[in-house]
Design a protein around this motif. Sequence first.
Motif, PDB file in Angstrom:
ATOM      1  N   ALA A 137       0.823  -1.197   0.000  1.00  0.00           N
ATOM      2  CA  ALA A 137       0.000   0.000   0.000  1.00  0.00           C
ATOM      3  C   ALA A 137       0.868   1.263   0.000  1.00  0.00           C
ATOM      4  O   ALA A 137       0.564   2.236  -0.670  1.00  0.00           O
ATOM      5  CB  ALA A 137      -0.943   0.001   1.198  1.00  0.00           C
ATOM      6  N   THR A 138       1.972   1.224   0.751  1.00  0.00           N
ATOM      7  CA  THR A 138       2.895   2.349   0.774  1.00  0.00           C
ATOM      8  C   THR A 138       3.506   2.564  -0.602  1.00  0.00           C
ATOM      9  O   THR A 138       3.653   3.712  -1.056  1.00  0.00           O
ATOM     10  CB  THR A 138       4.003   2.107   1.823  1.00  0.00           C
ATOM     11  OG1 THR A 138       3.390   1.894   3.094  1.00  0.00           O
ATOM     12  CG2 THR A 138       4.976   3.264   1.900  1.00  0.00           C
ATOM     13  N   LEU A 139       3.860   1.487  -1.278  1.00  0.00           N
ATOM     14  CA  LEU A 139       4.405   1.621  -2.633  1.00  0.00           C
ATOM     15  C   LEU A 139       3.366   2.195  -3.599  1.00  0.00           C
ATOM     16  O   LEU A 139       3.705   2.983  -4.490  1.00  0.00           O
ATOM     17  CB  LEU A 139       4.893   0.260  -3.135  1.00  0.00           C
ATOM     18  CG  LEU A 139       6.156  -0.289  -2.463  1.00  0.00           C
ATOM     19  CD1 LEU A 139       6.428  -1.702  -2.943  1.00  0.00           C
ATOM     20  CD2 LEU A 139       7.341   0.629  -2.746  1.00  0.00           C
ATOM     21  N   GLN A 140       2.117   1.839  -3.423  1.00  0.00           N
ATOM     22  CA  GLN A 140       1.052   2.364  -4.273  1.00  0.00           C
ATOM     23  C   GLN A 140       0.887   3.864  -4.062  1.00  0.00           C
ATOM     24  O   GLN A 140       0.638   4.607  -5.006  1.00  0.00           O
ATOM     25  CB  GLN A 140      -0.275   1.632  -3.993  1.00  0.00           C
ATOM     26  CG  GLN A 140      -0.312   0.204  -4.431  1.00  0.00           C
ATOM     27  CD  GLN A 140      -0.141   0.059  -5.930  1.00  0.00           C
ATOM     28  OE1 GLN A 140      -0.528   0.899  -6.726  1.00  0.00           O
ATOM     29  NE2 GLN A 140       0.473  -1.065  -6.336  1.00  0.00           N
ATOM     30  N   ILE A 141       1.039   4.314  -2.808  1.00  0.00           N
ATOM     31  CA  ILE A 141       0.948   5.755  -2.531  1.00  0.00           C
ATOM     32  C   ILE A 141       2.080   6.485  -3.244  1.00  0.00           C
ATOM     33  O   ILE A 141       1.875   7.559  -3.811  1.00  0.00           O
ATOM     34  CB  ILE A 141       1.002   6.010  -1.006  1.00  0.00           C
ATOM     35  CG1 ILE A 141      -0.258   5.494  -0.344  1.00  0.00           C
ATOM     36  CG2 ILE A 141       1.209   7.489  -0.714  1.00  0.00           C
ATOM     37  CD1 ILE A 141      -0.212   5.509   1.175  1.00  0.00           C
TER      38      ILE A 141
END
Length: 134
Positions: free
Chosen positions: A127-131
Amino acid sequence: MSSLRIFDIAASAMSAQNTRLNATASNLANVDSVAASPEQAYRARVPLFQTVMDAAGVAGVRTDGVVDSQKPPEARYEPGHPMADAEGYIYAPAINTVEEMANMISASRSYQNAVDVMSTSRDLMLATLQIGRS
């Protein structure tokens, strides 16, 4: 602390619980075994764990080995049994099935909790990478 350290911690917990489950399975498999002498009787397996700390003060778990229980085997008077000694006794392991089942359930749940920690950590990292891509 590196965010990847959580995987090492969870993996050490999973390894420890796997050892615990294997010892419990061995104990339950041998609960009805008997021997002709106390020395030959099966002894329950007990895993030994130790908390380990890294330089940052983060704890993990290490398996120090599996030892035999110090409980003496139970002597049963069965003179007709083919394995009975000269006094008519056979020797069975001192294993409490209810305790072993409770240990198995506890180890299984602890293992699953470590799997959930790894899964949640992976999902949060993704999810952090998607942000970062947005």
